[in-house]
Design a protein around this motif. Structure first.
Motif, PDB file in Angstrom:
ATOM      1  N   ALA A 224      -9.612  45.355  19.204  1.00 39.26           N
ATOM      2  CA  ALA A 224     -10.371  45.573  20.376  1.00 39.26           C
ATOM      3  C   ALA A 224     -11.598  44.695  20.704  1.00 39.26           C
ATOM      4  N   GLU A 225     -11.967  43.822  19.818  1.00 41.83           N
ATOM      5  CA  GLU A 225     -13.235  42.881  20.149  1.00 41.83           C
ATOM      6  C   GLU A 225     -12.757  41.868  21.011  1.00 41.83           C
ATOM      7  N   HIS A 226     -11.246  41.595  20.973  1.00 43.19           N
ATOM      8  CA  HIS A 226     -10.867  40.316  21.676  1.00 43.19           C
ATOM      9  C   HIS A 226      -9.758  40.813  22.797  1.00 43.19           C
ATOM     10  N   ILE A 227      -9.138  41.945  22.643  1.00 39.84           N
ATOM     11  CA  ILE A 227      -8.313  42.372  23.596  1.00 39.84           C
ATOM     12  C   ILE A 227      -8.613  43.326  24.480  1.00 39.84           C
ATOM     13  N   GLU A 228      -8.253  43.328  25.995  1.00 39.10           N
ATOM     14  CA  GLU A 228      -8.855  44.161  26.852  1.00 39.10           C
ATOM     15  C   GLU A 228      -7.732  45.285  27.073  1.00 39.10           C
ATOM     16  N   SER A 229      -6.465  44.769  27.175  1.00 45.65           N
ATOM     17  CA  SER A 229      -5.497  45.810  27.582  1.00 45.65           C
ATOM     18  C   SER A 229      -4.291  45.390  26.760  1.00 45.65           C
ATOM     19  N   VAL A 230      -3.166  46.242  26.828  1.00 46.67           N
ATOM     20  CA  VAL A 230      -1.988  46.079  26.239  1.00 46.67           C
ATOM     21  C   VAL A 230      -0.966  46.733  27.267  1.00 46.67           C
ATOM     22  N   GLU A 231      -0.030  45.996  27.792  1.00 46.80           N
ATOM     23  CA  GLU A 231       0.920  46.941  28.581  1.00 46.80           C
ATOM     24  C   GLU A 231       2.477  46.651  27.818  1.00 46.80           C
ATOM     25  N   ILE A 232       3.302  47.815  27.763  1.00 46.77           N
ATOM     26  CA  ILE A 232       4.680  47.598  26.959  1.00 46.77           C
ATOM     27  C   ILE A 232       5.623  48.074  28.117  1.00 46.77           C
ATOM     28  N   LYS A 366      11.152  43.295  31.151  1.00 49.56           N
ATOM     29  CA  LYS A 366      10.951  43.724  29.754  1.00 49.56           C
ATOM     30  C   LYS A 366      10.027  42.984  29.028  1.00 49.56           C
ATOM     31  N   GLU A 367       8.558  43.426  28.859  1.00 45.86           N
ATOM     32  CA  GLU A 367       8.055  42.544  28.287  1.00 45.86           C
ATOM     33  C   GLU A 367       6.468  43.474  27.900  1.00 45.86           C
ATOM     34  N   ILE A 368       5.883  42.584  26.661  1.00 48.61           N
ATOM     35  CA  ILE A 368       4.607  43.109  26.262  1.00 48.61           C
ATOM     36  C   ILE A 368       3.774  42.240  26.929  1.00 48.61           C
ATOM     37  N   VAL A 369       2.613  42.891  27.464  1.00 47.93           N
ATOM     38  CA  VAL A 369       1.428  41.925  28.238  1.00 47.93           C
ATOM     39  C   VAL A 369       0.413  41.960  27.467  1.00 47.93           C
ATOM     40  N   LEU A 382     -18.648  24.575  35.516  1.00 44.37           N
ATOM     41  CA  LEU A 382     -16.903  24.760  35.669  1.00 44.37           C
ATOM     42  C   LEU A 382     -16.932  25.556  36.873  1.00 44.37           C
ATOM     43  N   ASN A 383     -15.906  24.867  37.620  1.00 46.27           N
ATOM     44  CA  ASN A 383     -15.676  25.720  39.033  1.00 46.27           C
ATOM     45  C   ASN A 383     -14.193  26.263  38.821  1.00 46.27           C
ATOM     46  N   GLY A 384     -13.878  27.159  39.846  1.00 47.78           N
ATOM     47  CA  GLY A 384     -12.480  27.705  39.923  1.00 47.78           C
ATOM     48  C   GLY A 384     -12.643  28.985  39.099  1.00 47.78           C
ATOM     49  N   ALA A 385     -11.589  29.895  39.430  1.00 48.01           N
ATOM     50  CA  ALA A 385     -11.481  31.041  38.865  1.00 48.01           C
ATOM     51  C   ALA A 385     -11.020  31.017  37.519  1.00 48.01           C
ATOM     52  N   ARG A 386     -11.476  31.587  36.572  1.00 49.22           N
ATOM     53  CA  ARG A 386     -11.057  31.733  35.160  1.00 49.22           C
ATOM     54  C   ARG A 386     -10.018  32.850  34.971  1.00 49.22           C
ATOM     55  N   ASP A 387      -8.918  32.899  34.855  1.00 53.25           N
ATOM     56  CA  ASP A 387      -8.070  34.031  34.809  1.00 53.25           C
ATOM     57  C   ASP A 387      -7.782  34.669  33.364  1.00 53.25           C
ATOM     58  N   GLY A 388      -8.271  33.797  32.408  1.00 52.27           N
ATOM     59  CA  GLY A 388      -8.428  34.211  30.950  1.00 52.27           C
ATOM     60  C   GLY A 388      -7.073  34.212  30.297  1.00 52.27           C
ATOM     61  N   GLU A 389      -6.980  34.655  29.154  1.00 50.39           N
ATOM     62  CA  GLU A 389      -5.638  34.317  28.495  1.00 50.39           C
ATOM     63  C   GLU A 389      -4.789  35.365  28.398  1.00 50.39           C
ATOM     64  N   THR A 390      -3.626  35.282  28.586  1.00 50.26           N
ATOM     65  CA  THR A 390      -2.640  36.428  28.700  1.00 50.26           C
ATOM     66  C   THR A 390      -1.569  36.010  27.900  1.00 50.26           C
ATOM     67  N   LEU A 391      -1.043  36.929  27.050  1.00 50.17           N
ATOM     68  CA  LEU A 391       0.084  36.471  26.322  1.00 50.17           C
ATOM     69  C   LEU A 391       1.205  37.515  26.494  1.00 50.17           C
ATOM     70  N   ARG A 392       2.608  36.872  27.098  1.00 49.89           N
ATOM     71  CA  ARG A 392       3.579  37.848  27.477  1.00 49.89           C
ATOM     72  C   ARG A 392       4.642  37.660  26.473  1.00 49.89           C
ATOM     73  N   ILE A 393       5.344  38.490  26.116  1.00 53.16           N
ATOM     74  CA  ILE A 393       6.370  38.661  24.720  1.00 53.16           C
ATOM     75  C   ILE A 393       7.399  39.280  25.367  1.00 53.16           C
ATOM     76  N   GLY A 394       8.510  38.597  25.780  1.00 52.00           N
ATOM     77  CA  GLY A 394       9.636  39.060  26.575  1.00 52.00           C
ATOM     78  C   GLY A 394      10.502  39.781  25.116  1.00 52.00           C
ATOM     79  N   LEU A 395      10.796  40.945  25.940  1.00 53.44           N
ATOM     80  CA  LEU A 395      11.613  41.870  25.056  1.00 53.44           C
ATOM     81  C   LEU A 395      13.118  41.660  25.164  1.00 53.44           C
TER      82      LEU A 395
END
Ligand SMILES: O=P(O)(O)OC[C@H]1O[C@@H](O)[C@H](O)[C@@H](O)[C@@H]1O
Length: 495
Positions: A224-232, A366-369, A382-395
């Motif tokens: 929870a320190e680093h992860i905001e949300s998880v989708e399955i 079909k994925e985990i986000v 630094l300019n521009g939008a920072r979208d952050g890190e997202t890991l997608r794991i295809g099922l």
């Protein structure tokens, strides 16, 4: 063996078939209850075929059984065509000319079908005698029929080492799952009981263990320190596929979330097991699920449901769900379900895990986000939008994609996103074959433990109750769309 009809392949002399105990040491016998059914032909036999076609294969003896009498060669033909559908050449490419490989051919040569009433103890005794030592009794049947047969099995003497394997759903609610567990546990030890969930045999799902626990980069930030949300998410373009009789009673929540997706969550959220032993891994999965509950506790707010109206999905004209053959129009069965849960642990408190699955959608997503939290501080300038890190794991397929901010995409000090992509090796063994491989080796690692099966029901039951009582509206989406329009908006604003 009074009253049973057997049909078998011609290659083995009849006396070898009827010899029973002692004749098949070393080779496992798989007795399939419900063998003439759709599930067996569509999933179980091809899964087994893919296992027998591969490097790890050893021959299995299959005895199919069911109430329907099958004509002499009908059963063998079904097994052969299931095996042929997954046969491979030695270089791994799909086999031509319907050749099934030597191990599958050996299995085909010894298979037989025995028609009879599975709740008749004489029939069960005859089957067991035919099967010989330490058989695997596989129930490819709905829970009520399975329970009735298991109650009868308890009355007959089982060979030492008998194992039982159950198709999902295991029970129809927490109470019936607990009752079935109790019944089974009264005569078979838990390590000999396999509750099958083919998602545990998926390469991408198994790889969650590698991705997390063998990975210096991910494991330290997996909390929870680093992860905001998880989708399955497991969205399918497929519709009912002629399964109305089953699906109309289940709906998307029971069909996919109660079983498959909660198990994926368990592997995704559990603590590291000390070893890959079944006891260790399954205990950690159970611990994670014991701490899982509906997000912010409300059965009404934690989930939403919808069902498809007529449309075009995957180039097919799909009728409205209510107009599909075999559907009860008055039953409010959902074909798209979404439930958000959280885990009450130090690692995960406050992180929403959203589980979603539906039929007849426009995109097979079909994925985990995994969405990571923004950093506390960024260098100014630094300019521009920072979208952050997202890991997608295809099922399915097993593709990994990590999206990370990078400078230089639109100018030297402007942030953009780059993607680090990888594809998991694809296994020629189908997920069902992988789970069966464990069962045949007597390894319950990929089988669902009894308490976990019950717990998965307990987690979703408040939502089921609220939905059945009509406390949450049943929304609509056009077949071939991405779901109800207002769901997209809320998903996009959360992303
Ligand atoms: O994509 P797979 O491996 O076929 O798994 C999804 C299927 O899993 C089954 O358990 C569900 O009953 C089906 O409705 C679903 O389509």
């Amino acid at each position: 063996m009074g009253g049973i009809i057997t049909t078998h392949a011609a290659l083995l002399p009849v006396e070898e078939h009827s010899a029973g105990a002692g004749q098949h040491t070393g080779q496992r016998t798989l007795v399939i209850f419900g063998a003439s059914g759709d599930l067996s032909s569509r999933l179980l036999l091809p899964g087994l075929g893919s296992l027998l076609a591969g490097q790890r294969a050893t021959s299995v003896r299959i005895i199919g059984t069911g109430r329907s009498p099958l004509a002499a060669d009908e059963w063998t033909d079904r097994v052969r065509s299931a095996f042929a559908s997954v046969a491979r050449e030695s270089d791994g490419t799909a086999a031509t000319r319907g050749e099934i490989g030597p191990v599958a051919a050996e299995t085909l040569a010894t298979t037989e079908y025995v028609a009879g009433d599975p709740t008749d103890t004489d029939h069960l005794r005859a089957l067991l005698e035919l099967a010989g030592p330490a058989p695997v009794l596989y129930f490819s049947l709905p829970p009520a029929v399975t329970t009735a047969i298991v109650a009868k099995l308890r009355e007959v003497e089982l060979p030492e080492g008998t194992e039982l394997a159950f198709e999902k759903p295991f029970g129809t609610d927490a109470a019936s799952a607990a009752a079935l567990n109790q019944l089974v546990g009264s005569f078979i030890p838990e390590e000999n009981v396999h509750r099958v969930d083919h998602f545990l045999g998926r390469t991408a799902v198994l790889n969650l263990i590698g991705l997390r626990f063998a990975n210096r980069l991910f494991e330290p930030v997996w909390n929870a320190e680093h992860i905001e949300s998880v989708e399955i998410v497991y969205d399918e373009t497929l519709g009912l596929e002629g399964r109305a009789q089953y699906y109309d009673n289940a709906g998307a929540l029971v069909d996919m979330i109660q079983s498959h997706l909660l198990l994926v969550l368990a592997l995704l959220a559990m603590d590291a097991p000390a070893t890959m032993d079944a006891v260790e891994v399954r205990s950690e999965m159970a611990r994670a699920l014991r701490s899982t509950h509906l997000y912010r506790g409300s059965a009404i707010e934690a989930g939403r449901r919808a069902r498809y109206t007529a449309g075009i999905a995957d180039d097919r004209v799909v009728p409205a769900y209510a107009d599909e053959a075999g559907v009860d129009r008055d039953r409010a069965t959902e074909t798209l379900a979404e439930v958000t849960v959280e885990l009450d642990t130090n690692r995960w408190a406050g992180v929403p895990f959203t589980l979603r699955s539906g039929k007849a959608l426009g995109v097979a997503r079909k994925e985990i986000v995994i969405k990571f939290k923004p950093l506390r501080h960024l260098p100014s300038g630094l300019n521009g939008a920072r979208d952050g890190e997202t890991l997608r794991i295809g099922l399915n397929p097993g593709e990994l994609s990590l999206s990370v901010p990078a400078l230089g995409v639109d100018g030297p000090y402007t942030m953009g996103q780059v993607f680090l992509d990888a594809t998991l090796p694809s296994s020629p063994v189908l997920p069902y074959g992988e789970v069966l491989s464990g069962i045949l080796r007597r390894d319950p690692l990929l089988s669902v433990r009894g308490d976990v099966a019950e717990r998965c029901w307990e987690i979703v039951e408040p939502v089921l109750t609220a939905w059945r009582a009509g406390e949450v509206p049943l929304e609509e989406y056009e077949a071939g769309s991405d779901g109800p329009a207002d769901w997209q908006e809320s998903t996009e604003s959360a992303a």
